[in-house]
Design a protein around this motif. Sequence first.
Motif, PDB file in Angstrom:
ATOM      1  N   SER A 185      26.184  63.748  72.176  1.00 59.87           N
ATOM      2  CA  SER A 185      24.969  64.571  72.215  1.00 59.87           C
ATOM      3  C   SER A 185      23.878  63.915  73.052  1.00 59.87           C
ATOM      4  O   SER A 185      23.017  64.599  73.595  1.00 59.87           O
ATOM      5  N   LEU A 186      23.924  62.586  73.160  1.00 60.13           N
ATOM      6  CA  LEU A 186      22.967  61.872  74.010  1.00 60.13           C
ATOM      7  C   LEU A 186      23.444  61.780  75.458  1.00 60.13           C
ATOM      8  O   LEU A 186      22.730  61.269  76.318  1.00 60.13           O
ATOM      9  N   GLY A 187      24.677  62.219  75.710  1.00 62.92           N
ATOM     10  CA  GLY A 187      25.231  62.172  77.057  1.00 62.92           C
ATOM     11  C   GLY A 187      25.577  60.761  77.505  1.00 62.92           C
ATOM     12  O   GLY A 187      25.575  60.471  78.700  1.00 62.92           O
ATOM     13  N   MET A 188      25.892  59.893  76.556  1.00 61.13           N
ATOM     14  CA  MET A 188      26.208  58.501  76.882  1.00 61.13           C
ATOM     15  C   MET A 188      27.715  58.295  76.923  1.00 61.13           C
ATOM     16  O   MET A 188      28.476  59.014  76.280  1.00 61.13           O
ATOM     17  N   THR A 189      28.128  57.295  77.664  1.00 63.63           N
ATOM     18  CA  THR A 189      29.539  56.907  77.697  1.00 63.63           C
ATOM     19  C   THR A 189      29.766  55.816  76.657  1.00 63.63           C
ATOM     20  O   THR A 189      28.827  55.175  76.187  1.00 63.63           O
ATOM     21  N   GLN A 190      31.032  55.605  76.323  1.00 67.07           N
ATOM     22  CA  GLN A 190      31.366  54.506  75.418  1.00 67.07           C
ATOM     23  C   GLN A 190      30.919  53.181  76.019  1.00 67.07           C
ATOM     24  O   GLN A 190      30.416  52.315  75.312  1.00 67.07           O
ATOM     25  N   ALA A 191      31.093  53.035  77.317  1.00 64.01           N
ATOM     26  CA  ALA A 191      30.717  51.789  77.993  1.00 64.01           C
ATOM     27  C   ALA A 191      29.216  51.526  77.864  1.00 64.01           C
ATOM     28  O   ALA A 191      28.794  50.385  77.643  1.00 64.01           O
ATOM     29  N   ALA A 192      28.406  52.578  77.978  1.00 63.74           N
ATOM     30  CA  ALA A 192      26.951  52.410  77.884  1.00 63.74           C
ATOM     31  C   ALA A 192      26.546  51.978  76.473  1.00 63.74           C
ATOM     32  O   ALA A 192      25.712  51.080  76.299  1.00 63.74           O
ATOM     33  N   VAL A 193      27.142  52.603  75.467  1.00 59.96           N
ATOM     34  CA  VAL A 193      26.829  52.230  74.086  1.00 59.96           C
ATOM     35  C   VAL A 193      27.284  50.806  73.830  1.00 59.96           C
ATOM     36  O   VAL A 193      26.551  49.992  73.252  1.00 59.96           O
ATOM     37  N   ALA A 194      28.500  50.486  74.252  1.00 60.74           N
ATOM     38  CA  ALA A 194      29.039  49.134  74.041  1.00 60.74           C
ATOM     39  C   ALA A 194      28.150  48.081  74.693  1.00 60.74           C
ATOM     40  O   ALA A 194      27.880  47.032  74.099  1.00 60.74           O
ATOM     41  N   GLU A 195      27.685  48.364  75.899  1.00 59.99           N
ATOM     42  CA  GLU A 195      26.825  47.410  76.600  1.00 59.99           C
ATOM     43  C   GLU A 195      25.536  47.172  75.827  1.00 59.99           C
ATOM     44  O   GLU A 195      25.108  46.037  75.643  1.00 59.99           O
ATOM     45  N   ARG A 196      24.918  48.249  75.342  1.00 57.15           N
ATOM     46  CA  ARG A 196      23.673  48.102  74.579  1.00 57.15           C
ATOM     47  C   ARG A 196      23.890  47.385  73.258  1.00 57.15           C
ATOM     48  O   ARG A 196      22.993  46.718  72.757  1.00 57.15           O
ATOM     49  N   LEU A 197      25.094  47.521  72.688  1.00 57.67           N
ATOM     50  CA  LEU A 197      25.407  46.832  71.431  1.00 57.67           C
ATOM     51  C   LEU A 197      25.826  45.386  71.653  1.00 57.67           C
ATOM     52  O   LEU A 197      25.841  44.589  70.728  1.00 57.67           O
ATOM     53  N   GLY A 198      26.244  45.087  72.878  1.00 55.04           N
ATOM     54  CA  GLY A 198      26.715  43.739  73.172  1.00 55.04           C
ATOM     55  C   GLY A 198      28.152  43.504  72.762  1.00 55.04           C
ATOM     56  O   GLY A 198      28.539  42.401  72.387  1.00 55.04           O
ATOM     57  N   VAL A 199      28.965  44.586  72.814  1.00 58.00           N
ATOM     58  CA  VAL A 199      30.398  44.470  72.511  1.00 58.00           C
ATOM     59  C   VAL A 199      31.183  45.035  73.689  1.00 58.00           C
ATOM     60  O   VAL A 199      30.642  45.763  74.524  1.00 58.00           O
ATOM     61  N   ALA A 200      32.460  44.719  73.748  1.00 57.38           N
ATOM     62  CA  ALA A 200      33.327  45.251  74.808  1.00 57.38           C
ATOM     63  C   ALA A 200      33.550  46.752  74.577  1.00 57.38           C
ATOM     64  O   ALA A 200      33.564  47.222  73.440  1.00 57.38           O
ATOM     65  N   ARG A 201      33.748  47.498  75.663  1.00 58.04           N
ATOM     66  CA  ARG A 201      33.983  48.935  75.543  1.00 58.04           C
ATOM     67  C   ARG A 201      35.199  49.227  74.677  1.00 58.04           C
ATOM     68  O   ARG A 201      35.201  50.151  73.873  1.00 58.04           O
ATOM     69  N   GLU A 202      36.252  48.422  74.825  1.00 59.07           N
ATOM     70  CA  GLU A 202      37.475  48.625  74.031  1.00 59.07           C
ATOM     71  C   GLU A 202      37.191  48.460  72.538  1.00 59.07           C
ATOM     72  O   GLU A 202      37.754  49.166  71.709  1.00 59.07           O
ATOM     73  N   VAL A 203      36.340  47.515  72.222  1.00 57.28           N
ATOM     74  CA  VAL A 203      35.981  47.283  70.819  1.00 57.28           C
ATOM     75  C   VAL A 203      35.213  48.486  70.276  1.00 57.28           C
ATOM     76  O   VAL A 203      35.485  48.980  69.180  1.00 57.28           O
TER      77      VAL A 203
END
Length: 153
Positions: A34-52
């Motif tokens: 709903s925010l139009g974000m990718t998994q990679a973008a969320v992972a980066e902001r969380l400080g975790v790998a996209r796969e995680v």
Amino acid sequence: MEARKTRGLATDETHVKTELGIHLGMSARTARRSLGMTQAAVAERLGVAREVYARLERGHMLPSIHTLRGLCTVLRVPPHLLLALDASIETPPGRKRPPLASRAEPPALGDLRKNLRGLSRSDLRLLNALAVTLPASQRDETSRGRRQGFTEK
């Protein structure tokens, strides 16, 4: 089973999906999209790998409290929605749903319940048959009049 920690996400060797993990993952995915974000973008902001992060969305991992806080902030979602603490969650078959917070009911309805408890089965059937014969418009007018403080004589 040996538990391990992966950069703020708790997991176990069997990768068992739990109800909480599945709900959390689905809620996170819905919020992210709903925010139009990718998994990679969320992972980066969380400080975790996209796969995680992807494993979290699939319900294979549960976040630590620190990561859960970050997830709520990044996805702009209150924690009760991610943690299945709202009343709209479907209860799995075979489990009893906890009672919902009782809604305030009119005092007259409570009085009616008390009076009905003392009636016999045959009296209840008779009362039900009488109530069913009332036209819907008359029942609406009667209840409307009572709400306004008028009673029929």
